[in-house]
Scaffold this motif. Structure first.
Motif, short mmCIF file in Angstrom:
data_model
loop_
_atom_site.label_atom_id
_atom_site.label_comp_id
_atom_site.label_asym_id
_atom_site.label_seq_id
_atom_site.Cartn_x
_atom_site.Cartn_y
_atom_site.Cartn_z
N MET A 1 -36.39 38.89 22.43
CA MET A 1 -37.42 38.06 22.04
C MET A 1 -36.74 37.67 20.45
N LEU A 2 -36.24 38.66 19.74
CA LEU A 2 -35.66 38.32 18.39
C LEU A 2 -34.55 37.40 18.34
N TYR A 3 -33.60 37.73 19.32
CA TYR A 3 -32.76 36.72 19.60
C TYR A 3 -32.96 35.14 19.86
N ASP A 4 -34.13 35.20 20.66
CA ASP A 4 -34.71 33.86 21.02
C ASP A 4 -35.27 33.22 19.69
N LEU A 5 -35.92 34.10 18.90
CA LEU A 5 -36.37 33.43 17.53
C LEU A 5 -35.22 32.96 16.58
N ASP A 6 -34.09 33.70 16.60
CA ASP A 6 -33.14 33.23 15.90
C ASP A 6 -32.45 31.96 16.36
N ARG A 7 -32.41 31.76 17.78
CA ARG A 7 -31.84 30.68 18.24
C ARG A 7 -32.78 29.45 17.87
N THR A 8 -33.97 29.63 18.26
CA THR A 8 -35.00 28.75 17.75
C THR A 8 -34.99 28.43 16.48
N LEU A 9 -34.85 29.07 15.46
CA LEU A 9 -34.69 28.95 14.06
C LEU A 9 -33.64 27.80 13.61
N GLU A 10 -32.36 28.26 14.25
CA GLU A 10 -31.10 27.64 14.16
C GLU A 10 -31.06 26.41 14.50
N GLU A 11 -31.47 25.85 15.83
CA GLU A 11 -31.56 24.77 16.54
C GLU A 11 -32.67 23.96 15.47
N PHE A 12 -33.67 24.35 15.04
CA PHE A 12 -34.96 23.88 14.61
C PHE A 12 -34.45 23.32 13.14
N LEU A 13 -33.64 24.07 12.61
CA LEU A 13 -33.02 23.74 11.26
C LEU A 13 -31.83 22.69 11.16
N LYS A 14 -31.02 22.72 12.37
CA LYS A 14 -30.07 22.00 12.68
C LYS A 14 -30.61 20.39 12.83
N ALA A 15 -31.75 20.55 13.40
CA ALA A 15 -32.24 19.12 13.90
C ALA A 15 -33.06 18.74 12.91
N GLU A 16 -33.71 19.49 11.91
CA GLU A 16 -34.49 18.77 10.81
C GLU A 16 -33.61 18.45 9.42
N SER A 119 -46.86 26.16 11.80
CA SER A 119 -46.26 26.62 13.00
C SER A 119 -44.93 26.32 13.41
N LEU A 120 -44.31 26.96 14.40
CA LEU A 120 -43.01 26.31 14.90
C LEU A 120 -43.61 25.47 15.95
N PRO A 121 -43.16 24.07 16.01
CA PRO A 121 -43.62 23.15 17.11
C PRO A 121 -42.90 23.76 18.57
N PRO A 122 -43.95 23.54 19.53
CA PRO A 122 -43.74 24.23 20.77
C PRO A 122 -42.40 23.68 21.34
N THR A 123 -42.10 22.47 20.99
CA THR A 123 -40.89 21.72 21.65
C THR A 123 -39.42 22.44 21.32
N VAL A 124 -39.39 23.09 20.04
CA VAL A 124 -38.47 23.67 19.75
C VAL A 124 -38.20 25.04 20.16
N LEU A 125 -39.24 25.82 20.89
CA LEU A 125 -39.26 27.17 21.22
C LEU A 125 -38.29 27.55 22.34
#
Length: 195
Positions: A1-16, A119-125
């Motif tokens: 779960m924590l690793y998935d959060l890290d990956r989500t934040l990384e991809e979210f920031l790279k996209a934004e 909140s984090l957009p559902p599309t980036v989770l």
């Protein structure tokens, strides 16, 4: 779960972030790391998200169990989800430790991106987070859950840096098992007679 959060934040920031930098920041790609923020461990230019605190969010704790009707005439009773706050210290690292202009520019852009979402957009989770029943609420610039940032940097063996505090609240099921219950199909009203 924590690793998935890290990956989500990384991809979210790279996209934004690429759409926000323009000419004010070096065209060199910025790495996103999750290591302990010590200068020798981060290869600049880098944005470092250090997960420093994980704790249950007591304010969002619910005592209400959910009950769902099943097709077989029973009901399933499940305990409430536990809400977990995951707090990150976000810092920026450049090849020149005196280049505060670039560091502050990047941190400012990151702050604008993060503050645009409550909140984090559902599309980036990613991974297990994609199945989350509740939104992943976020908080930017809240009170750090450290006694002292100065003591933190001293313990890390480095000099203090500009830091953003970012907290994401996850929901996690409690593995106590689902309870199967019979449904009440008829109700008896006391005090009435069929005479």
């Amino acid at each position: 779960m924590l690793y998935d959060l890290d990956r989500t934040l990384e991809e979210f920031l790279k996209a934004e972030l690429p759409n926000r930098f323009g000419d004010s920041v070096s065209t060199t790609p910025i790495a996103i790391t999750f290591v302990t923020p010590i200068e020798s461990l981060v290869t600049p230019p880098a944005l470092n998200l250090f997960l420093y605190d994980i704790r249950e969010n007591q304010e969002l704790r619910s005592g209400s169990w959910s009950v769902a009707r099943q097709n077989d005439g029973t009901a399933a009773r499940e305990p409430p989800l536990v809400r977990i706050d995951c707090s990150y210290l976000i810092t920026c690292w450049t090849s020149d430790s005196k280049d505060y202009i670039t560091e502050h520019t990047i941190l400012g852009e990151v702050m604008q991106v993060l503050m645009s979402y409550s909140s984090l957009p559902p599309t980036v989770l990613i991974g297990t987070l994609a199945d989350s029943d509740l939104p992943l609420r976020t908080s930017v610039l809240g009170q750090a859950k450290l006694q002292s940032l100065g003591e933190f940097w001293q313990a890390m063996g480095g000099k203090p840096k500009a830091t953003l505090n970012y907290t994401v609240t996850l929901s996690m099921p409690v593995n106590t098992g689902v309870q199967e219950l019979p449904l009440v199909m008829n109700s008896l009203i006391l005090g009435e007679s069929n005479d």
